[in-house]
Design a protein around this motif. Structure first.
Motif, PDB file in Angstrom:
ATOM      1  N   ILE A 123     -55.631 -36.979 -44.284  1.00 52.65           N
ATOM      2  CA  ILE A 123     -55.456 -36.409 -42.941  1.00 52.65           C
ATOM      3  C   ILE A 123     -56.347 -37.171 -41.964  1.00 52.65           C
ATOM      4  O   ILE A 123     -57.504 -37.481 -42.279  1.00 52.65           O
ATOM      5  N   GLU A 124     -55.760 -37.512 -40.788  1.00 52.15           N
ATOM      6  CA  GLU A 124     -56.516 -38.297 -39.820  1.00 52.15           C
ATOM      7  C   GLU A 124     -57.656 -37.462 -39.243  1.00 52.15           C
ATOM      8  O   GLU A 124     -57.535 -36.260 -39.076  1.00 52.15           O
ATOM      9  N   MET A 125     -58.736 -38.175 -38.883  1.00 54.72           N
ATOM     10  CA  MET A 125     -59.910 -37.519 -38.316  1.00 54.72           C
ATOM     11  C   MET A 125     -59.533 -36.739 -37.046  1.00 54.72           C
ATOM     12  O   MET A 125     -60.012 -35.630 -36.814  1.00 54.72           O
ATOM     13  N   SER A 126     -58.614 -37.334 -36.243  1.00 56.81           N
ATOM     14  CA  SER A 126     -58.236 -36.683 -34.971  1.00 56.81           C
ATOM     15  C   SER A 126     -57.646 -35.285 -35.238  1.00 56.81           C
ATOM     16  O   SER A 126     -57.836 -34.361 -34.457  1.00 56.81           O
ATOM     17  N   ARG A 127     -56.952 -35.142 -36.360  1.00 60.98           N
ATOM     18  CA  ARG A 127     -56.370 -33.832 -36.669  1.00 60.98           C
ATOM     19  C   ARG A 127     -57.469 -32.825 -37.031  1.00 60.98           C
ATOM     20  O   ARG A 127     -57.403 -31.663 -36.660  1.00 60.98           O
ATOM     21  N   LEU A 128     -58.476 -33.310 -37.749  1.00 59.81           N
ATOM     22  CA  LEU A 128     -59.570 -32.400 -38.111  1.00 59.81           C
ATOM     23  C   LEU A 128     -60.335 -31.961 -36.862  1.00 59.81           C
ATOM     24  O   LEU A 128     -60.751 -30.816 -36.746  1.00 59.81           O
ATOM     25  N   VAL A 129     -60.451 -32.891 -35.918  1.00 62.42           N
ATOM     26  CA  VAL A 129     -61.140 -32.555 -34.664  1.00 62.42           C
ATOM     27  C   VAL A 129     -60.322 -31.491 -33.932  1.00 62.42           C
ATOM     28  O   VAL A 129     -60.859 -30.523 -33.391  1.00 62.42           O
ATOM     29  N   ASN A 160     -47.168 -31.078 -35.868  1.00 64.64           N
ATOM     30  CA  ASN A 160     -47.588 -32.189 -36.730  1.00 64.64           C
ATOM     31  C   ASN A 160     -48.724 -31.767 -37.651  1.00 64.64           C
ATOM     32  O   ASN A 160     -48.836 -32.242 -38.777  1.00 64.64           O
ATOM     33  N   LEU A 161     -49.555 -30.861 -37.138  1.00 63.51           N
ATOM     34  CA  LEU A 161     -50.666 -30.362 -37.947  1.00 63.51           C
ATOM     35  C   LEU A 161     -50.143 -29.575 -39.151  1.00 63.51           C
ATOM     36  O   LEU A 161     -50.563 -29.807 -40.294  1.00 63.51           O
ATOM     37  N   TRP A 162     -49.166 -28.661 -38.896  1.00 67.18           N
ATOM     38  CA  TRP A 162     -48.622 -27.874 -40.021  1.00 67.18           C
ATOM     39  C   TRP A 162     -47.958 -28.798 -41.032  1.00 67.18           C
ATOM     40  O   TRP A 162     -48.099 -28.630 -42.232  1.00 67.18           O
ATOM     41  N   GLU A 163     -47.199 -29.797 -40.513  1.00 66.34           N
ATOM     42  CA  GLU A 163     -46.500 -30.693 -41.443  1.00 66.34           C
ATOM     43  C   GLU A 163     -47.494 -31.502 -42.270  1.00 66.34           C
ATOM     44  O   GLU A 163     -47.300 -31.734 -43.458  1.00 66.34           O
ATOM     45  N   LYS A 164     -48.573 -31.905 -41.621  1.00 62.83           N
ATOM     46  CA  LYS A 164     -49.576 -32.711 -42.339  1.00 62.83           C
ATOM     47  C   LYS A 164     -50.294 -31.854 -43.393  1.00 62.83           C
ATOM     48  O   LYS A 164     -50.516 -32.299 -44.521  1.00 62.83           O
ATOM     49  N   ILE A 165     -50.632 -30.624 -43.003  1.00 64.52           N
ATOM     50  CA  ILE A 165     -51.330 -29.755 -43.963  1.00 64.52           C
ATOM     51  C   ILE A 165     -50.382 -29.409 -45.123  1.00 64.52           C
ATOM     52  O   ILE A 165     -50.788 -29.368 -46.285  1.00 64.52           O
ATOM     53  N   ARG A 166     -49.101 -29.219 -44.816  1.00 67.44           N
ATOM     54  CA  ARG A 166     -48.130 -28.975 -45.901  1.00 67.44           C
ATOM     55  C   ARG A 166     -48.105 -30.168 -46.847  1.00 67.44           C
ATOM     56  O   ARG A 166     -48.021 -30.007 -48.057  1.00 67.44           O
ATOM     57  N   GLU A 167     -48.176 -31.357 -46.281  1.00 66.35           N
ATOM     58  CA  GLU A 167     -48.165 -32.560 -47.135  1.00 66.35           C
ATOM     59  C   GLU A 167     -49.374 -32.552 -48.077  1.00 66.35           C
ATOM     60  O   GLU A 167     -49.262 -32.885 -49.258  1.00 66.35           O
ATOM     61  N   LEU A 168     -50.530 -32.144 -47.539  1.00 70.82           N
ATOM     62  CA  LEU A 168     -51.729 -32.073 -48.393  1.00 70.82           C
ATOM     63  C   LEU A 168     -51.515 -31.064 -49.520  1.00 70.82           C
ATOM     64  O   LEU A 168     -51.922 -31.285 -50.663  1.00 70.82           O
TER      65      LEU A 168
END
Ligand code: SF4
Ligand code: SF4
Length: 444
Positions: A26-32, A137-145
């Motif tokens: 997950i990109e740092m920008s998303r964590l921010v 995009n955040l939900w999709e990325k977290i789902r990917e994790l």
């Protein structure tokens, strides 16, 4: 009762520590962005899922908190000490207490995952969020994790993903079945010619049907009307026939990393066609190819939804409506066409150009359009919830006094039909292509 309500607390031995969620993906920008949530609760007012299942845990602000709780505890710098069995238990407990570190267990993650998937990725929270968090995009990325650590997707959603990987469509249908609808429609004289294969034409316009309109008998009218309107307008176009493959939207929304392979293959196939324009009547395919594919690879053609293509033809004076369509309609903005890609005006311009047709808006329209619940894996994972979401939208549509509910997506078409059926509503579901063909004179 939701799946969460039915979950029982597992005894400690059957509830082992959770597998670590890999944050390197997950990109740092998303964590921010996660830390930018002010817990203002604006998303609570607008979320169409929360309307039907008012559990705080499914709200964006709570999902963000829960995800942070899991990863902060799993990724703590003190974990090497806490997990070191040579250090006495009492000291490890003391460290946990002082630094407020929890041990994240399987059940914590499983509860979170259920909440994470109870979301149609409609993007409404993103539109209203004052902190401008890119939630979809955040939900999709977290789902990917979650998928990559073996926690997602949900059991009922797995068949969709498996089917896309095995048959190139989410509906568990054979590949050859992709063109069956056209042969049948020709036999029934619903279309005059089979859609030409792009390789056998010199056309620069590719009509991309998408899986839903060609495999679902109840939805094939969208494919039929799209073909008929291109023929009536004398547009030189081609299609991929049996070689068309799922765009991969279903996998992307559910977080399956296999999406990237599918997108890469499709980009290669489409770029090799030497087309200038890809046109599709499916908002899911449109969003995926137009907005998501370029993150995987460059496209050498433009992507238009049919409603944009029609508006362009109107601007070029190549499309004129001559037959009055005396009806009152209301328009449902598909999430993937409207909120995700900003296409709000084109369908309305086309509707308003058809003589006799009156458009009445629902209170929630445009960027605030209420999701029908069919996307993001909700229809497969939570069918009862989708039914309730569709009913809420149908009630809104009924209140306008319209005779017909119009949309521009096979997924919304199917999703809203569920609500019409459940309420026994007099509303008639239509796709934009049907309205357009009704206002056109047949070619001699
Ligand atoms: S609207 Fe945005 S900032 Fe407010 S609670 Fe929801 S996610 Fe957080
Ligand atoms: S994307 Fe839509 S369904 Fe999902 S949390 Fe946001 S508003 Fe709710």
């Amino acid at each position: 009762m939701t799946e969460i309500d039915n979950m029982e607390i597992a005894p400690e031995e059957s509830n082992p520590p959770a597998r670590t969620i890999p944050l390197d993906r997950i990109e740092m920008s998303r964590l921010v962005q996660l830390d930018a949530c002010t817990r203002c609760g604006e998303c609570l007012i607008w979320c169409p899922v929360f309307d039907q299942d008012s559990r705080e845990n499914i709200l964006p602000r709570q999902k963000i908190l829960d995800f942070l709780r899991i990863v902060k505890n799993q990724q703590s710098l003190l974990n090497p000490i806490i997990e070191n069995n040579k250090i006495p238990d009492s000291i490890r407990k003391w460290i946990r207490k002082i630094f407020r570190l929890e041990e994240i267990r399987e059940e914590d993650v499983q509860h979170f995952v259920l909440n994470l998937y109870e979301c149609s990725t409609c993007g409404q929270c993103q539109v209203v969020c004052p902190a401008n968090i890119d939630t979809v995009n955040l939900w999709e990325k977290i789902r990917e994790l979650m998928v990559s650590s073996g926690y997602g997707p949900l059991e009922p959603q797995k068949a969709l993903a498996k089917s896309v990987k095995s048959y190139d469509n989410p509906w568990q249908q054979p590949r050859q079945g992709r063109v069956k609808w056209a042969r049948r429609a020709k036999k029934e004289e619903l279309i005059s010619n089979l859609p030409p294969e792009i390789k056998k034409t010199k056309s620069k316009i590719l009509l991309f049907f998408g899986c839903t309109a060609v495999y679902d008998l109840n939805i094939r009218q969208i494919a039929i009307d799209t073909v008929n309107l291109l023929e009536t307008l004398g547009i030189d176009y081609g299609c991929l026939g049996e070689n068309e493959k799922c765009c991969g939207s279903v996998l992307l929304r559910m977080g399956d990393p296999e999406y990237e392979r599918i997108a890469t293959d499709n980009i290669k196939l489409l770029n090799g066609l030497s087309i200038e324009t890809l046109v599709t009547s499916c908002s899911g395919c449109f969003k995926t190819i137009k907005e998501d594919y370029p993150k995987v690879g460059r496209l050498n053609f433009e992507v238009l939804h049919t409603v944009e293509f029609l508006r362009r033809l109107m601007d070029q004076k190549k499309l004129k409506f001559e037959i009055p369509v005396e009806k009152v309609v209301t328009y449902h903005d598909p999430c993937h066409l409207g909120r995700a890609c900003g296409v709000f005006d084109a369908p309305r311009d086309v509707i308003q150009a058809i003589p006799g047709l009156e458009l009445v808006e629902m209170p929630r329209h445009g960027p605030y359009s209420r999701c029908c619940g069919a996307g993001g894996g909700v229809k497969a994972g939570f069918p009862d919830l989708q039914n309730k979401m569709a009913q809420a939208r149908i009630r809104e549509a009924e209140q306008t006094g319209a005779q017909e509910l119009v949309s521009a997506c096979p997924f919304c078409y199917a999703g809203l039909q569920v609500g019409i059926g459940a309420l026994n509503s007099p509303l008639v579901m239509r796709d934009m292509t049907h309205l357009v063909i009704s206002g056109l004179k047949k070619k001699d």
